[in-house]
Motif scaffolding. Structure first.
Motif, PDB file in Angstrom:
ATOM      1  N   LEU A 149       0.839  -1.189   0.000  1.00 25.65           N
ATOM      2  CA  LEU A 149       0.000   0.000   0.000  1.00 25.65           C
ATOM      3  C   LEU A 149       0.879   1.246   0.000  1.00 25.65           C
ATOM      4  O   LEU A 149       1.693   1.432   0.912  1.00 25.65           O
ATOM      5  CB  LEU A 149      -0.915   0.011   1.229  1.00 25.65           C
ATOM      6  CG  LEU A 149      -1.862  -1.177   1.382  1.00 25.65           C
ATOM      7  CD1 LEU A 149      -2.686  -1.024   2.659  1.00 25.65           C
ATOM      8  CD2 LEU A 149      -2.765  -1.322   0.161  1.00 25.65           C
ATOM      9  N   LEU A 150       0.722   2.064  -1.030  1.00 27.32           N
ATOM     10  CA  LEU A 150       1.462   3.326  -1.144  1.00 27.32           C
ATOM     11  C   LEU A 150       0.544   4.461  -0.727  1.00 27.32           C
ATOM     12  O   LEU A 150      -0.499   4.687  -1.346  1.00 27.32           O
ATOM     13  CB  LEU A 150       1.943   3.537  -2.583  1.00 27.32           C
ATOM     14  CG  LEU A 150       2.504   4.923  -2.923  1.00 27.32           C
ATOM     15  CD1 LEU A 150       3.746   5.239  -2.099  1.00 27.32           C
ATOM     16  CD2 LEU A 150       2.809   5.023  -4.423  1.00 27.32           C
ATOM     17  N   TRP A 151       0.917   5.186   0.319  1.00 32.71           N
ATOM     18  CA  TRP A 151       0.095   6.258   0.883  1.00 32.71           C
ATOM     19  C   TRP A 151       0.705   7.624   0.595  1.00 32.71           C
ATOM     20  O   TRP A 151       1.909   7.819   0.768  1.00 32.71           O
ATOM     21  CB  TRP A 151      -0.014   6.110   2.393  1.00 32.71           C
ATOM     22  CG  TRP A 151      -0.684   4.860   2.860  1.00 32.71           C
ATOM     23  CD1 TRP A 151      -0.095   3.637   3.062  1.00 32.71           C
ATOM     24  CD2 TRP A 151      -2.058   4.703   3.211  1.00 32.71           C
ATOM     25  NE1 TRP A 151      -1.032   2.735   3.508  1.00 32.71           N
ATOM     26  CE2 TRP A 151      -2.249   3.359   3.618  1.00 32.71           C
ATOM     27  CE3 TRP A 151      -3.153   5.573   3.225  1.00 32.71           C
ATOM     28  CZ2 TRP A 151      -3.479   2.872   4.027  1.00 32.71           C
ATOM     29  CZ3 TRP A 151      -4.379   5.081   3.646  1.00 32.71           C
ATOM     30  CH2 TRP A 151      -4.544   3.757   4.032  1.00 32.71           C
ATOM     31  N   HIS A 152      -0.146   8.563   0.197  1.00 30.48           N
ATOM     32  CA  HIS A 152       0.276   9.960   0.197  1.00 30.48           C
ATOM     33  C   HIS A 152       0.226  10.443   1.637  1.00 30.48           C
ATOM     34  O   HIS A 152      -0.839  10.500   2.248  1.00 30.48           O
ATOM     35  CB  HIS A 152      -0.651  10.818  -0.668  1.00 30.48           C
ATOM     36  CG  HIS A 152      -0.304  12.271  -0.636  1.00 30.48           C
ATOM     37  ND1 HIS A 152       0.746  12.809  -1.359  1.00 30.48           N
ATOM     38  CD2 HIS A 152      -0.837  13.306   0.064  1.00 30.48           C
ATOM     39  CE1 HIS A 152       0.826  14.094  -1.135  1.00 30.48           C
ATOM     40  NE2 HIS A 152      -0.118  14.425  -0.264  1.00 30.48           N
ATOM     41  N   VAL A 153       1.387  10.773   2.179  1.00 35.14           N
ATOM     42  CA  VAL A 153       1.463  11.216   3.570  1.00 35.14           C
ATOM     43  C   VAL A 153       1.655  12.731   3.572  1.00 35.14           C
ATOM     44  O   VAL A 153       2.638  13.244   3.027  1.00 35.14           O
ATOM     45  CB  VAL A 153       2.605  10.521   4.329  1.00 35.14           C
ATOM     46  CG1 VAL A 153       2.539  10.870   5.805  1.00 35.14           C
ATOM     47  CG2 VAL A 153       2.520   9.009   4.155  1.00 35.14           C
ATOM     48  N   SER A 154       0.718  13.405   4.182  1.00 36.67           N
ATOM     49  CA  SER A 154       0.721  14.870   4.178  1.00 36.67           C
ATOM     50  C   SER A 154       1.505  15.389   5.377  1.00 36.67           C
ATOM     51  O   SER A 154       1.116  15.155   6.524  1.00 36.67           O
ATOM     52  CB  SER A 154      -0.716  15.396   4.234  1.00 36.67           C
ATOM     53  OG  SER A 154      -1.497  14.862   3.197  1.00 36.67           O
TER      54      SER A 154
END
Length: 283
Positions: A149-154
């Protein structure tokens, strides 16, 4: 030394590129990032050409967090077809919307067709709770399938830019990873600060399943930031990623390789991604 791998790139099917204005009119997150015609969109031939110029052998191609299932499916089919055309060169990560009915059926179909995981996940843009039941189902599904799982981390501080918000907060990703330790997850953009908390022994033990990529690092952090990340997380948990077509893979690879010793370059810029996404053992 293993070949170089760009572990964070983005592709759109030509039909979606041609419908940029239409998509921007009904997909707020897409409009924020791509409504401007100057914002770069790329297809598979453009990615392969960029990899060739940079001397990079392979890439992970992620989808975009559309809200509409039909648009997610259109992009997923394109990513899977692009991977099939160049076996072993592109690892496809179509995106999902766990807020939409039938997402688990789509996930199973795409995994069976060759997806290596899912991303770039943006729960805030799609309207689902990153710690809610659907997110937990997604994490368990990934763990059972061996998917990533590739997450956009803000990152919670710093300057604003199109697409900054809408991902997962660092604290939420830490909690999710601790709840489902068998799920392998990538925290994009140096993890939005997660790596700092690896200095806490209980956090380091709880999130050994989180990897960090370097996508867009030159737009966010200062020189030496990747070396500091490697020192905190270990070279086995960091992945080179350019965020192509936002940034050129070759220039980003040169920048990161200059910060690291050769043994770390071998892992960060190739070996780790080969193991995670292509099923090739890291030396």
């Amino acid at each position: 030394m293993p070949g170089f791998v760009d572990a964070h790139t983005h592709l759109f099917p030509p039909a979606q590129v041609a419908r940029r204005a239409e998509l921007a009119g009904s997909e707020p997150a897409f409009a924020e990032m791509y409504a401007d015609p100057a914002a770069k969109l790329a297809d598979a031939p453009a990615l392969r050409a960029a990899l060739g110029r940079a001397g990079i052998d392979r890439a992970v191609a992620a989808g975009f967090a559309f809200q509409a299932p039909a648009r997610l499916a259109e992009q997923a089919e394109y990513l899977l077809a692009a991977a099939a055309e160049a076996p072993g060169v592109i690892a496809p990560l179509p995106c999902l919307n766990p807020a939409a009915p039938g997402w688990e059926r789509d996930a199973a179909r795409w995994l069976a067709a060759g997806a290596r995981g899912f991303g770039e996940l943006r729960p805030g843009n799609q309207g689902w709770d990153p710690l809610g039941p659907e997110s937990l189902r997604l994490a368990h599904l990934a763990a059972e399938a061996g998917a990533v799982l590739l997450w956009h981390v803000s990152e919670p501080v710093g300057h604003a830019y199109p697409g900054k918000r809408g991902g997962i907060a660092p604290a939420d990703l830490i909690e999710l990873a601790a709840r489902v330790p068998a799920a392998r997850m990538v925290a994009a953009h140096l993890g939005g600060g997660i790596s700092f908390y690896l200095q806490m022994p209980e956090v380091r033990q709880a999130i050994g399943n989180i990897y960090f990529d370097t996508a867009a690092v030159s737009l966010l952090y200062d020189e030496g930031s990747v070396a500091r990340l490697v020192a905190l997380a270990g070279p086995e948990r960091v992945l080179f990623g350019s965020d192509f077509p936002l940034l050129a893979p070759g220039r980003q690879l040169q920048r990161i390789a200059a910060e690291l010793p050769p043994d770390a370059v071998a892992r960060v810029c190739g070996g780790n991604a080969l193991s995670l996404f292509f099923g090739t053992a890291t030396p």
